[in-house]
Design a protein around this motif. Structure first.
Motif, PDB file in Angstrom:
ATOM      1  N   ALA A 159      50.981   9.051  70.263  1.00 24.69           N
ATOM      2  CA  ALA A 159      49.958   9.975  70.750  1.00 24.69           C
ATOM      3  C   ALA A 159      48.623   9.746  70.039  1.00 24.69           C
ATOM      4  O   ALA A 159      47.560   9.801  70.659  1.00 24.69           O
ATOM      5  CB  ALA A 159      50.426  11.416  70.553  1.00 24.69           C
ATOM      6  N   ARG A 160      48.683   9.487  68.736  1.00 21.73           N
ATOM      7  CA  ARG A 160      47.447   9.238  67.994  1.00 21.73           C
ATOM      8  C   ARG A 160      46.749   7.985  68.504  1.00 21.73           C
ATOM      9  O   ARG A 160      45.513   7.953  68.643  1.00 21.73           O
ATOM     10  CB  ARG A 160      47.755   9.096  66.500  1.00 21.73           C
ATOM     11  N   ARG A 161      47.528   6.929  68.779  1.00 28.74           N
ATOM     12  CA  ARG A 161      46.911   5.706  69.305  1.00 28.74           C
ATOM     13  C   ARG A 161      46.275   5.959  70.662  1.00 28.74           C
ATOM     14  O   ARG A 161      45.190   5.456  70.957  1.00 28.74           O
ATOM     15  CB  ARG A 161      47.959   4.592  69.386  1.00 28.74           C
ATOM     16  N   GLU A 162      46.965   6.733  71.491  1.00 35.17           N
ATOM     17  CA  GLU A 162      46.423   7.038  72.812  1.00 35.17           C
ATOM     18  C   GLU A 162      45.150   7.879  72.702  1.00 35.17           C
ATOM     19  O   GLU A 162      44.155   7.628  73.407  1.00 35.17           O
ATOM     20  CB  GLU A 162      47.470   7.779  73.645  1.00 35.17           C
ATOM     21  N   ILE A 163      45.148   8.848  71.819  1.00 34.53           N
ATOM     22  CA  ILE A 163      43.966   9.705  71.642  1.00 34.53           C
ATOM     23  C   ILE A 163      42.802   8.898  71.080  1.00 34.53           C
ATOM     24  O   ILE A 163      41.641   9.081  71.481  1.00 34.53           O
ATOM     25  CB  ILE A 163      44.310  10.906  70.742  1.00 34.53           C
ATOM     26  N   ASP A 164      43.095   7.996  70.145  1.00 30.96           N
ATOM     27  CA  ASP A 164      42.035   7.138  69.622  1.00 30.96           C
ATOM     28  C   ASP A 164      41.458   6.253  70.726  1.00 30.96           C
ATOM     29  O   ASP A 164      40.229   6.039  70.792  1.00 30.96           O
ATOM     30  CB  ASP A 164      42.571   6.267  68.483  1.00 30.96           C
ATOM     31  N   ALA A 165      42.332   5.722  71.581  1.00 30.23           N
ATOM     32  CA  ALA A 165      41.852   4.910  72.701  1.00 30.23           C
ATOM     33  C   ALA A 165      41.001   5.757  73.648  1.00 30.23           C
ATOM     34  O   ALA A 165      39.960   5.298  74.146  1.00 30.23           O
ATOM     35  CB  ALA A 165      43.035   4.290  73.447  1.00 30.23           C
ATOM     36  N   GLN A 166      41.441   6.998  73.902  1.00 30.50           N
ATOM     37  CA  GLN A 166      40.653   7.893  74.746  1.00 30.50           C
ATOM     38  C   GLN A 166      39.289   8.171  74.130  1.00 30.50           C
ATOM     39  O   GLN A 166      38.275   8.215  74.834  1.00 30.50           O
ATOM     40  CB  GLN A 166      41.405   9.207  74.965  1.00 30.50           C
ATOM     41  N   ARG A 167      39.268   8.348  72.816  1.00 33.06           N
ATOM     42  CA  ARG A 167      38.000   8.629  72.144  1.00 33.06           C
ATOM     43  C   ARG A 167      37.033   7.451  72.300  1.00 33.06           C
ATOM     44  O   ARG A 167      35.843   7.644  72.569  1.00 33.06           O
ATOM     45  CB  ARG A 167      38.242   8.924  70.660  1.00 33.06           C
ATOM     46  N   ARG A 168      37.555   6.240  72.144  1.00 36.82           N
ATOM     47  CA  ARG A 168      36.686   5.068  72.304  1.00 36.82           C
ATOM     48  C   ARG A 168      36.198   4.945  73.748  1.00 36.82           C
ATOM     49  O   ARG A 168      35.010   4.662  73.997  1.00 36.82           O
ATOM     50  CB  ARG A 168      37.436   3.799  71.893  1.00 36.82           C
ATOM     51  N   ARG A 169      37.101   5.150  74.696  1.00 42.23           N
ATOM     52  CA  ARG A 169      36.703   5.051  76.103  1.00 42.23           C
ATOM     53  C   ARG A 169      35.695   6.147  76.457  1.00 42.23           C
ATOM     54  O   ARG A 169      34.754   5.916  77.233  1.00 42.23           O
ATOM     55  CB  ARG A 169      37.933   5.154  76.997  1.00 42.23           C
ATOM     56  N   LEU A 170      35.895   7.344  75.892  1.00 40.58           N
ATOM     57  CA  LEU A 170      34.963   8.435  76.168  1.00 40.58           C
ATOM     58  C   LEU A 170      33.593   8.133  75.576  1.00 40.58           C
ATOM     59  O   LEU A 170      32.561   8.437  76.200  1.00 40.58           O
ATOM     60  CB  LEU A 170      35.519   9.738  75.587  1.00 40.58           C
ATOM     61  N   SER A 171      33.547   7.519  74.405  1.00 40.44           N
ATOM     62  CA  SER A 171      32.259   7.130  73.817  1.00 40.44           C
ATOM     63  C   SER A 171      31.563   6.103  74.700  1.00 40.44           C
ATOM     64  O   SER A 171      30.344   6.180  74.927  1.00 40.44           O
ATOM     65  CB  SER A 171      32.470   6.571  72.408  1.00 40.44           C
ATOM     66  N   ASP A 172      32.342   5.131  75.206  1.00 41.53           N
ATOM     67  CA  ASP A 172      31.761   4.138  76.113  1.00 41.53           C
ATOM     68  C   ASP A 172      31.236   4.803  77.387  1.00 41.53           C
ATOM     69  O   ASP A 172      30.163   4.447  77.893  1.00 41.53           O
ATOM     70  CB  ASP A 172      32.796   3.071  76.471  1.00 41.53           C
ATOM     71  N   LEU A 173      31.999   5.775  77.899  1.00 41.80           N
ATOM     72  CA  LEU A 173      31.556   6.483  79.097  1.00 41.80           C
ATOM     73  C   LEU A 173      30.273   7.260  78.837  1.00 41.80           C
ATOM     74  O   LEU A 173      29.369   7.275  79.672  1.00 41.80           O
ATOM     75  CB  LEU A 173      32.661   7.445  79.572  1.00 41.80           C
ATOM     76  N   ASP A 174      30.179   7.915  77.697  1.00 45.02           N
ATOM     77  CA  ASP A 174      28.972   8.679  77.373  1.00 45.02           C
ATOM     78  C   ASP A 174      27.759   7.765  77.273  1.00 45.02           C
ATOM     79  O   ASP A 174      26.676   8.086  77.772  1.00 45.02           O
ATOM     80  CB  ASP A 174      29.166   9.445  76.060  1.00 45.02           C
ATOM     81  N   ARG A 175      27.933   6.622  76.602  1.00 38.00           N
ATOM     82  CA  ARG A 175      26.809   5.693  76.507  1.00 38.00           C
ATOM     83  C   ARG A 175      26.422   5.164  77.887  1.00 38.00           C
ATOM     84  O   ARG A 175      25.237   5.095  78.229  1.00 38.00           O
ATOM     85  CB  ARG A 175      27.170   4.536  75.576  1.00 38.00           C
ATOM     86  N   GLY A 176      27.423   4.773  78.673  1.00 40.77           N
ATOM     87  CA  GLY A 176      27.127   4.300  80.025  1.00 40.77           C
ATOM     88  C   GLY A 176      26.485   5.367  80.886  1.00 40.77           C
ATOM     89  O   GLY A 176      25.591   5.078  81.685  1.00 40.77           O
ATOM     90  N   ARG A 177      26.937   6.621  80.721  1.00 43.27           N
ATOM     91  CA  ARG A 177      26.359   7.722  81.504  1.00 43.27           C
ATOM     92  C   ARG A 177      24.893   7.925  81.147  1.00 43.27           C
ATOM     93  O   ARG A 177      24.049   8.127  82.019  1.00 43.27           O
ATOM     94  CB  ARG A 177      27.153   8.994  81.243  1.00 43.27           C
ATOM     95  N   ARG A 178      24.573   7.860  79.853  1.00 38.73           N
ATOM     96  CA  ARG A 178      23.174   8.029  79.445  1.00 38.73           C
ATOM     97  C   ARG A 178      22.305   6.905  80.004  1.00 38.73           C
ATOM     98  O   ARG A 178      21.195   7.141  80.492  1.00 38.73           O
ATOM     99  CB  ARG A 178      23.075   8.081  77.922  1.00 38.73           C
ATOM    100  N   LEU A 179      22.810   5.664  79.938  1.00 33.45           N
ATOM    101  CA  LEU A 179      22.049   4.548  80.493  1.00 33.45           C
ATOM    102  C   LEU A 179      21.885   4.686  82.006  1.00 33.45           C
ATOM    103  O   LEU A 179      20.834   4.355  82.558  1.00 33.45           O
ATOM    104  CB  LEU A 179      22.749   3.233  80.148  1.00 33.45           C
ATOM    105  N   ALA A 180      22.947   5.164  82.669  1.00 39.92           N
ATOM    106  CA  ALA A 180      22.871   5.340  84.122  1.00 39.92           C
ATOM    107  C   ALA A 180      21.835   6.406  84.484  1.00 39.92           C
ATOM    108  O   ALA A 180      21.100   6.259  85.472  1.00 39.92           O
ATOM    109  CB  ALA A 180      24.244   5.730  84.679  1.00 39.92           C
ATOM    110  N   LYS A 181      21.748   7.468  83.692  1.00 39.26           N
ATOM    111  CA  LYS A 181      20.758   8.506  83.959  1.00 39.26           C
ATOM    112  C   LYS A 181      19.341   7.966  83.770  1.00 39.26           C
ATOM    113  O   LYS A 181      18.436   8.299  84.533  1.00 39.26           O
ATOM    114  CB  LYS A 181      20.992   9.702  83.039  1.00 39.26           C
ATOM    115  N   ILE A 182      19.161   7.114  82.734  1.00 36.62           N
ATOM    116  CA  ILE A 182      17.841   6.517  82.533  1.00 36.62           C
ATOM    117  C   ILE A 182      17.480   5.627  83.717  1.00 36.62           C
ATOM    118  O   ILE A 182      16.356   5.678  84.242  1.00 36.62           O
ATOM    119  CB  ILE A 182      17.829   5.713  81.220  1.00 36.62           C
ATOM    120  N   SER A 183      18.437   4.796  84.154  1.00 32.74           N
ATOM    121  CA  SER A 183      18.174   3.916  85.290  1.00 32.74           C
ATOM    122  C   SER A 183      17.871   4.718  86.551  1.00 32.74           C
ATOM    123  O   SER A 183      16.966   4.363  87.321  1.00 32.74           O
ATOM    124  CB  SER A 183      19.379   2.998  85.518  1.00 32.74           C
TER     125      SER A 183
END
Length: 230
Positions: free
Chosen positions: A115-139
């Motif tokens: 579960a910890r590995r899965e949550i850590d993977a989710q955290r990394r993917r969520l960080s990537d999504l947040d960064r991509g979302r911010r860039l998408a809003k700028i674009s």
């Protein structure tokens, strides 16, 4: 308030004739992923708290078994076989419970690691999504700032073309005014150019001449006045 706004955006997107934009879909999907990640972290925290309580109960049972064993030995030495037998039965039951708890704890530890590995993977993917979302809003904001018009130009290019057109029209209008000016005014202008009297209004040519004198440069020849005189 944030959940209310998200629900409101979802309802507006579902209205007939309004297809949800890709950015709105991204916002909703990212929010759903964030809620799922938060729920997973909360569930893991609750499970860890329950496991901590189970470990405390197991430690208490182990201490109770040790105490009963000591008392059972004392009962045997005192000739109380009956009390020692009862203590042995209680010890056997608690030992079986401790063993079952230990086995469950081992399985829980393995599941928690996954579960910890899965949550850590989710955290990394969520960080990537947040960064991509911010860039998408700028674009999206940049694209919205320059929408294509019917002529195929963006708003900035169209505004620049319109400005050039206005400047050209103003220049044409100035030429027309000069040509249509009364003869007396034209004569005054020629006389001013010849150095006879002060100019009626401030002219860029006069300022340029003053600046050339201040810079120690020779004055420009008055071609226009010469041509007019001819």
């Amino acid at each position: 308030m944030r959940q209310f706004l998200e629900r409101l955006l979802g309802l507006l997107a579902d209205l007939p004739g309004q297809a949800p934009s890709a950015l709105a879909s991204l916002e909703r999907a990212t929010a759903a992923a964030r809620r799922a990640h938060t729920a997973a972290r909360r569930a893991l925290a609750i499970a860890m708290a329950e496991e901590a309580r189970e470990a405390e109960r197991r430690a208490a049972l182990t201490a109770k078994v040790s105490e009963l064993e000591q008392r059972a030995v004392q009962a045997l030495r005192a000739g109380r076989e009956d009390l020692a037998t009862q203590a042995a039965e209680a010890i056997a039951a608690m030992t079986a419970e401790i063993n079952a708890s230990n086995q469950a704890s081992e399985r829980f530890a393995a599941e928690v690691a996954l579960a910890r590995r899965e949550i850590d993977a989710q955290r990394r993917r969520l960080s990537d999504l947040d960064r991509g979302r911010r860039l998408a809003k700028i674009s999206s904001a940049l694209n919205a700032a320059a929408p294509a018009s019917r002529s195929g130009l963006d708003s900035f290019a169209e505004a620049e073309a319109a400005l050039a057109q206005v400047v050209a029209e103003n220049q044409d209008a100035r030429f027309v005014r000069e040509e249509m000016a009364p003869p007396a005014e034209q004569l005054i202008e020629r006389m001013v150019d010849a150095g006879l009297g002060d100019p009626v209004q401030v002219r860029a040519a006069d300022i340029l001449a003053r600046l050339r004198r201040a810079a120690g440069l020779p004055a420009m020849p008055l071609l226009e006045s010469t041509s007019n005189a001819q």
